[in-house]
Design a protein around this motif. Structure first.
Motif, short mmCIF file in Angstrom:
data_model
loop_
_atom_site.label_atom_id
_atom_site.label_comp_id
_atom_site.label_asym_id
_atom_site.label_seq_id
_atom_site.Cartn_x
_atom_site.Cartn_y
_atom_site.Cartn_z
N GLN A 330 -5.55 -13.72 -10.58
CA GLN A 330 -5.65 -13.35 -9.18
C GLN A 330 -5.25 -14.52 -8.29
O GLN A 330 -5.49 -15.68 -8.62
N ILE A 331 -4.67 -14.17 -7.15
CA ILE A 331 -4.44 -15.18 -6.11
C ILE A 331 -4.86 -14.56 -4.78
O ILE A 331 -4.34 -13.51 -4.40
N LYS A 352 -3.28 -6.34 -13.04
CA LYS A 352 -3.87 -5.03 -13.37
C LYS A 352 -4.54 -4.45 -12.11
O LYS A 352 -4.85 -5.15 -11.15
N GLU A 353 -4.78 -3.16 -12.22
CA GLU A 353 -5.29 -2.42 -11.08
C GLU A 353 -6.65 -2.96 -10.61
O GLU A 353 -7.49 -3.37 -11.40
N CYS A 354 -6.82 -2.92 -9.29
CA CYS A 354 -8.07 -3.40 -8.73
C CYS A 354 -8.48 -2.46 -7.61
O CYS A 354 -7.64 -2.03 -6.81
N ALA A 355 -9.76 -2.11 -7.58
CA ALA A 355 -10.24 -1.20 -6.53
C ALA A 355 -10.10 -1.85 -5.17
O ALA A 355 -10.12 -3.07 -5.05
N SER A 356 -9.97 -1.04 -4.13
CA SER A 356 -9.66 -1.59 -2.81
C SER A 356 -10.84 -2.35 -2.22
O SER A 356 -12.00 -2.09 -2.51
N VAL A 357 -10.49 -3.31 -1.40
CA VAL A 357 -11.49 -4.13 -0.71
C VAL A 357 -11.23 -3.93 0.77
O VAL A 357 -10.13 -4.21 1.25
N GLU A 366 1.30 -5.24 -12.81
CA GLU A 366 1.07 -5.05 -14.23
C GLU A 366 1.45 -6.29 -15.01
O GLU A 366 0.88 -6.59 -16.05
N LYS A 367 2.44 -6.99 -14.50
CA LYS A 367 2.90 -8.19 -15.22
C LYS A 367 2.58 -9.44 -14.40
O LYS A 367 2.81 -9.48 -13.20
N GLU A 368 2.12 -10.44 -15.11
CA GLU A 368 1.77 -11.69 -14.45
C GLU A 368 2.98 -12.32 -13.77
O GLU A 368 2.88 -12.88 -12.67
#
Length: 814
Positions: A330-331, A352-357, A366-368
């Motif tokens: 993450q950044i 990867k998928e992350c729930a909204s903030v 999907e890819k770094e």
DNA sequence: ACGCAGCCCTAA
DNA sequence: TTAGTTAGGGCTGCGT
């Protein structure tokens, strides 16, 4: 403690106490704050939309919000541009038609990066400024010999070049005779002839100097080892001093004097195509731009963009993350406009998928390598002037650079403002007595200032712990989101909800540096320090204390045709420092008044005209027939001429600094605008620090211009002042003189004394303390055996009255 | 147990 | 190629 920060941050891991307070803190409060920022943005946007035509619905995944405001048309013949420069550097390029300076071969070109009041980024190429230095002319040297000298020196310097891939045509461009005087020592106010040697590139100064020192033979003259003057000045500083540009000042390029670079008009001519990613890029002669002093209207601050970011990596258990093994997951980024309350860009790049903030944009990949690639272009699009974060210099930036190169992400390392310049990591060991040995990584990022908060805290604050958590708690009473570093990898490997938790944590780590920067007023304070001392902002972060004094000294010296020698002065022995009055141990149950001198050392230097330019030796005294009333002998046995004969530079610098400080403090009182107040407060602080560092400069034995005669005289006078303060207090405030008690100085150190007046109440002691301070301020004896009226205020002030205990009791316990 | 030198840290 | 100062207290290790 956050694992990835361990390397740069020393200190103890979070204690039990901080764990408890963490638990008190509602874990969702930061999310609520973020959400609130979103609502605030929406309000602003509605206002904006109702005024202007709407540009369509905002799409969270577009980057339209990232870019700077577009630049309207500029007509160089009619429009004068003004910008606040943030950084100055130079490169070696080709001559540009119409510009002064050498027309063939490589030439140095100064670059100034800045921001306009409209928030547009700008790069100015400044042409025609050439490097130079001085040597004293040999006896009998005539102006007509300059040509011969130049050709002869040029020949040896050219011959000395190992390779000449740049195609240097002429090394020594010019030699001219000038009338100057050395700054070091008083020599009858007589100026003598010097040769000003102009070379084509800054890096040619060093070999020229070496060859001249080694015994250069000018045809017609005998061999002669030349001492060089001002041959060790950074090219940027030379330029700034000569053009009267100070750090972070405003620059104007007048209409008709500059040429714009753009892609369209001059295609095919690589000279004119933009070199940078700045919105505006121009060329101007060094003689044509206007440098404003940071006063009045021009003390304003442009709307900088500050990017704060934080990365998270999925490390293996118990192992410090390694860029060639552990991925960046993450950044988080926060971009604020200088002066605003909240960042206007808040986002997090996730793997990867992350729930909204709510309140933050979430960009999932999907890819770094995609994540990194997008972040790099995000950085270029935001085009920040200042990049901050916590330990970014030694961890985050090197890590992502290494990681991107490991994953072979194309074009990742173009993080600076120069299009074809990639950022690389260099190791540097910075060693000073003040900071100790410090190994750092240095990453070039042209045109952007890296303001690593950890580095600033290490530099300016003495703290028990430098972890982001401890620092945030200390200054903000706020803490990191509660995520143990050990579970970061598990959170990443979980589901969109666990990654969301990590994202919130990461976002918080990105916003905390911004809040600390704001709370500690770092940007303003550093900017004011750059303005006061005249050096670029980056110098304050990457260099030591000396350069600041050198910059000021050069500016003052230039006014009087004085030159600074470059040769290292032989360093003598150590000298005696400040006096410490042996404390009278005991338990004091009555008030103790502390009197201290404000700016004692600067005052001493001003009062006694202590300077390089006023320094005497016995030989000069005889040679110049100086009478004893024209000079003084300091308590350390050194001689200086009085200001009536020659006013010293250092006293002048100090007077300027201290009177400017008085003015800043006065303005501060009358200013109502909170932002301007901050600027003024930053300024007065910068002025105070600068005044106090002048003494240290003269005592720096491994320095550019040490002068132990000055520093030991300063401390000797200081000791005398303290002794006399003690004596005055004790001789005046006693029963014999009608006071109720005998006063006693129970302790003293450097610039303060602690007095026991014997009175029972704090009020009485305050009264006596104030009176004593005033009495001594006006009646101090300053030269041995002679009462001297000092024009400079020796400001002894009552600092405090309190119950002080000097006892050994605490060592044994009570 | 004590004195001394050396190191590290802090104050000013 | 790049670095502010000295004084003094506390602690450790060594030798006697």
């Amino acid at each position: 403690m956050d694992q990835k920060k361990r390397k740069g941050a020393s200190g103890t891991p979070s204690s039990k106490r901080s764990r408890l307070t963490e638990d008190d803190d509602d874990p969702s409060s930061f999310e609520a704050e973020l959400a609130l920022m979103n609502e605030f943005d929406a309000e602003m946007k509605m206002e904006f939309d109702s005024q202007e035509m709407d540009a369509g619905p905002e799409n969270e995944t577009t980057s339209s919000k990232w870019s700077r405001p577009p630049v309207g048309p500029i007509d160089p013949s009619k429009d004068t541009l003004a910008f606040q420069q943030l950084d100055v550097d130079f490169y070696v390029g080709k001559h540009l038609a119409g510009m002064p300076g050498a027309t063939v071969g490589p030439v140095p070109i100064i670059r100034m990066y800045g921001i306009t009041m409209d928030g547009h980024s700008l790069l100015a190429h400044i042409h025609g400024f050439t490097p130079y230095f001085f040597v004293p002319a040999q006896p009998g040297f005539k102006a007509e010999h300059c040509g011969v000298f130049k050709d002869a020196l040029n020949a040896v310097v050219m011959k000395d070049l190992r390779s000449n891939r740049e195609g240097i045509n002429t090394a020594v461009l010019a030699v001219s005779m000038v009338v100057k005087e050395s700054i070091y020592g008083y020599h009858g106010n007589r100026k003598i002839p010097f040769l000003k040697i102009t070379v084509s590139l800054p890096r040619l100064i060093a070999p020229s100097k070496r060859l001249l020192e080694g015994g250069f033979i000018c045809p017609g003259y005998s061999q002669y080892g030349f001492l060089t003057y001002e041959s060790n000045i950074d090219f940027e500083i030379r330029f700034m001093v000569d053009c009267e540009v100070v750090g972070c000042s405003w620059i104007e390029t007048p209409a008709g004097k500059y040429k714009l670079r753009d892609n369209i008009s001059k295609q095919g001519n690589d000279h004119f195509s933009p070199q940078s990613r700045c919105q505006i890029e121009l060329d101007i002669s060094w003689e044509d731009f206007v440098a404003h002093q940071p006063e009045g209207e021009w003390s304003k601050v442009a709307p900088f963009r500050i990017l704060s970011f934080d990365i998270e990596c999925a490390g293996r258990k118990g192992i410090f993350p390694e860029a060639d093994k552990d991925p960046v997951i993450q950044i988080a980024n926060m971009v604020i406009q200088q002066g605003d309350r909240d960042p206007f860009i808040r986002n997090v790049f996730t793997l990867k998928e992350c729930a909204s903030v709510i309140g933050s944009q979430v960009l999932s990949f999907e890819k770094e390598s995609e994540l990194l690639k997008k972040w790099s272009s995000f950085c270029r699009e935001v085009d920040p002037d200042i990049i901050t974060g916590y330990n970014i210099q030694n961890f985050d930036i090197p890590y992502i650079l290494n990681r991107a190169s490991h994953l072979k992400v194309n074009n990742f390392a173009f993080l600076g403002r120069i299009r074809d310049k990639i950022s690389v990591i260099k190791d540097s060991v910075f060693q000073s007595k003040q900071m100790g040995k410090r190994e750092n990584k240095v990453i070039n990022m042209e045109g952007r200032v890296q303001l690593d908060l950890l580095q600033i805290l290490l530099r300016d604050y003495k703290l028990r712990s430098y972890t982001l958590n401890a620092v945030s708690f200390h200054f903000l009473q706020e803490q990191k989101e509660d995520v143990q570093h050990s579970i970061i990898t598990d959170l990443q490997n979980g589901n969109p909800q666990t990654r969301r938790r990590l994202a919130v944590y990461c976002l918080k780590d990105a916003i905390l540096p911004l809040r600390l920067l704001d709370k500690l007023m770092c940007v303003i304070n550093y900017m004011e320090m750059a303005r006061v001392t005249g050096v670029p902002l980056t110098y304050l972060l990457s260099r030591g204390q000396q350069i600041k004094v050198v910059s000021q000294l050069l500016r003052k010296a230039k006014e009087q045709d004085l030159l600074m020698p470059s040769q290292k002065i032989e360093t003598g022995d150590e000298y005696e420092g400040a006096t410490v009055i042996e404390p009278e141990k005991g338990y004091y149950n009555i008030p103790i008044a502390t009197l201290d001198f404000s700016s004692l050392y600067p005052s001493i230097m001003m009062a006694h005209n202590l300077c390089y330019t006023s320094l005497l030796n016995q030989h000069t005294i005889q040679k110049e027939n100086l009478t004893p009333d024209q000079y003084i002998k300091t308590p350390s046995g050194n001689y200086f001429v009085k200001s009536s004969i020659r006013k010293g530079l250092l006293p002048e610098i100090l007077e300027h600094l201290l009177s400017a400080r008085k003015k800043a403090k006065f303005d501060l009182k009358n200013e109502t605008d909170p932002f301007k107040k901050k600027v003024l407060d930053g300024r007065q602080l910068a002025l105070k620090i600068s005044a106090n560092s002048v003494y240290g400069f003269t005592g720096a034995q491994v320095g550019k211009l040490p002068c132990l005669e000055i520093s030991q005289s300063v401390t000797a006078f200081g000791r005398m002042m303290i002794e006399q303060t003690k004596n005055h207090v004790e001789e005046r405030y006693n029963i014999a003189n009608g006071y109720k008690h005998n006063a006693k100085v129970i302790y003293g150190d450097t610039d303060s004394v602690m007095c026991r007046f014997g009175t029972e109440t704090v009020e009485e002691s305050m009264e006596l303390g104030k009176e004593a301070a005033e009495f001594i301020s006006t009646n101090i004896i300053a030269t041995p055996g002679r009462l001297m009226h000092i024009l400079v205020e020796m400001n002894l002030k009552l600092k405090s009255v309190e119950y002080a205990v000097f006892d050994e009791a605490d060592r044994y316990g009570s």
